[in-house]
Design a protein around this motif. Sequence first.
Motif, PDB file in Angstrom:
ATOM      1  N   ALA A  31     -13.131   3.998  10.072  1.00 50.92           N
ATOM      2  CA  ALA A  31     -12.137   5.135  10.330  1.00 50.92           C
ATOM      3  C   ALA A  31     -12.057   5.546   9.061  1.00 50.92           C
ATOM      4  O   ALA A  31     -11.803   5.241   7.941  1.00 50.92           O
ATOM      5  N   ILE A  32     -11.516   7.009   8.980  1.00 52.27           N
ATOM      6  CA  ILE A  32     -10.923   7.838   8.030  1.00 52.27           C
ATOM      7  C   ILE A  32      -9.424   7.224   7.807  1.00 52.27           C
ATOM      8  O   ILE A  32      -8.635   7.531   8.718  1.00 52.27           O
ATOM      9  N   GLU A  33      -9.111   6.737   6.525  1.00 51.21           N
ATOM     10  CA  GLU A  33      -7.683   5.969   6.345  1.00 51.21           C
ATOM     11  C   GLU A  33      -6.972   7.269   6.123  1.00 51.21           C
ATOM     12  O   GLU A  33      -5.489   7.021   6.405  1.00 51.21           O
ATOM     13  N   PHE A  34      -7.144   8.354   5.303  1.00 54.68           N
ATOM     14  CA  PHE A  34      -6.320   9.086   4.993  1.00 54.68           C
ATOM     15  C   PHE A  34      -6.731  10.514   5.027  1.00 54.68           C
ATOM     16  O   PHE A  34      -7.717  11.263   4.604  1.00 54.68           O
ATOM     17  N   TYR A  68       2.325   6.036   3.410  1.00 52.41           N
ATOM     18  CA  TYR A  68       2.515   4.473   3.178  1.00 52.41           C
ATOM     19  C   TYR A  68       3.618   3.930   3.908  1.00 52.41           C
ATOM     20  O   TYR A  68       3.573   2.745   4.296  1.00 52.41           O
ATOM     21  N   HIS A  69       5.040   4.724   3.888  1.00 54.50           N
ATOM     22  CA  HIS A  69       6.025   4.097   4.596  1.00 54.50           C
ATOM     23  C   HIS A  69       5.725   3.987   6.000  1.00 54.50           C
ATOM     24  O   HIS A  69       6.070   2.859   6.729  1.00 54.50           O
ATOM     25  N   ARG A  70       4.988   4.659   6.692  1.00 59.90           N
ATOM     26  CA  ARG A  70       4.701   4.531   8.160  1.00 59.90           C
ATOM     27  C   ARG A  70       3.818   3.575   8.311  1.00 59.90           C
ATOM     28  O   ARG A  70       4.108   2.625   9.310  1.00 59.90           O
ATOM     29  N   LEU A  71       2.935   3.241   7.401  1.00 60.02           N
ATOM     30  CA  LEU A  71       1.907   2.217   7.472  1.00 60.02           C
ATOM     31  C   LEU A  71       2.364   0.688   7.359  1.00 60.02           C
ATOM     32  O   LEU A  71       1.928  -0.186   7.748  1.00 60.02           O
ATOM     33  N   THR A  72       3.705   0.819   6.625  1.00 58.17           N
ATOM     34  CA  THR A  72       4.335  -0.350   6.150  1.00 58.17           C
ATOM     35  C   THR A  72       5.356  -0.714   7.228  1.00 58.17           C
ATOM     36  O   THR A  72       6.196  -1.592   6.804  1.00 58.17           O
ATOM     37  N   ALA A  87      -2.529  -0.306   1.620  1.00 56.45           N
ATOM     38  CA  ALA A  87      -1.610   0.024   2.843  1.00 56.45           C
ATOM     39  C   ALA A  87      -2.412   0.864   3.752  1.00 56.45           C
ATOM     40  O   ALA A  87      -2.244   0.840   5.254  1.00 56.45           O
ATOM     41  N   PHE A  88      -3.409   2.039   3.215  1.00 59.32           N
ATOM     42  CA  PHE A  88      -3.858   2.737   4.012  1.00 59.32           C
ATOM     43  C   PHE A  88      -5.324   2.081   4.502  1.00 59.32           C
ATOM     44  O   PHE A  88      -5.859   2.671   5.328  1.00 59.32           O
ATOM     45  N   MET A  89      -5.532   1.347   3.915  1.00 62.03           N
ATOM     46  CA  MET A  89      -6.987   0.461   4.284  1.00 62.03           C
ATOM     47  C   MET A  89      -6.949  -0.543   5.443  1.00 62.03           C
ATOM     48  O   MET A  89      -6.950  -1.755   5.271  1.00 62.03           O
TER      49      MET A  89
END
Length: 467
Positions: free
Chosen positions: A338-341, A153-157, A330-332
């Motif tokens: 694509a596979i999000e997680f 989550y933090h990486r994606l944000t 945040a992952f979407m």
Amino acid sequence: MCSGQFRCGGRATFQERTMDQVTDTGALARQLNVDPYWAPFTSNRRFKADPSDRTMISAEGCYFTNANGVKLFDGSSGLWCTPLGHSHPRIVEAVTKQVRSLDYAPSFQVASATTIQLAERVAEMAPEGLNRVFFANSGSEAVDTALKIAMGYHRLTGNATRTRFIGREKGYHGVGFGGMSVGGIVANRKMFAPGMVNGVDHLPHTYDQSKMAFSKGQPAWGAHLADELERIVALHDASTIAAVIVEPMQGSAGVIVPPIGYLERLREICTKHGILLIFDEVITGFGRTGWAFAAQRLGVVPDMITFAKAITNGIIPMGGVIARQEIYEAFMSGPPAAIEFCHGYTYSGHPMAAAAAHATLDVYEEEDLFGRVRALEPLMEAEFHSLKGEPNVVDVRNFGLTAAVELSPSAAGPSMRALSIFEAGLKQGLYMRYTGESLAFSPPFISTEQQIKDMVAILRKLIRDAA
């Protein structure tokens, strides 16, 4: 070869040739070859020296029966996981029906309808705002999943420097390398230091016997210990910290109850610094404190909750994470296909486990068992606190339908007093948990008032006999 499409006939199964043909359970225990068995979290040499008391043959309702034929009240709901007791007919029926209709479905790219329905149901039970459910198979897997979600989550944000996790001393978060790293039980960590996750720090635990012995429910002393998080944040800088993970009530350490105001302060500090707060509710989830989740009883909403154990009444393993919608969103990102997680398990959301979970949740709801926990709590508190003054009892703690009795150390060595009482209980009709110098209890929600009184009466005798 097998005859017919699915059936093999003629020869008795291995179990039929051994267990089921022995009517004398004592004889069964004597003929079992325990040598190949490596038991988890067990003193294996002590167990194998005399396994009959510890070998369970059957269970029904609130009772086990061991290989010596002793009927044992299940004072700990197994490992905190069977609040409906054993062999509940609703669960037996649901699992039998499910295995006939859909015994397994992959969780990658496809899903079981039963599992999808369960996710909706769990989300509806969760605290407001937590509405995305990711399934695993155990509490250990749930914790490692939550840690990965937090870091991702933090990486994606745009906060990729937030990689540090903060656990707590005496905390138990399973046995995966992630959960072990944020956990704070020394014996679980010391052998595996080279495999620890980097950058983990720990809050101090909240148990001080000199300040809170014999507290009923939440202790009045100790909220200030949450301010240690501010010190840790100052040491490492908030920009490096992904999440704080704590058990609302520490179970494996021996029912350590949060001080009044402590969790509220943790929530406040995490929010202030943009740190995710994870509640490990593997033990407290699904009614143990009288609400679906301890977060609801305590009025503190985390960003994620891990769960397991009581969701299926312990019948088929299942665990998972409930996350805030904004964490999921945040992952979407990225290409729609694509596979999000990139995370999951072969048995995530297993349809058999989901069926057991639906039946378990049905019974909780139909019989108002969370309400029953709230009704039984005052009796549980009164009965256990009546042990004050018994030989070697130095503290009693309680919260929801849980309690712990702290014993003074024995000259025979660490944990030996608690171990001796545990072993004596197996001969006298009571199964309990022991950890360190503590005896922990979490009886089934279906327990009667008399069963709770009888449980404490047996415990009182065991304590006196051990003095």
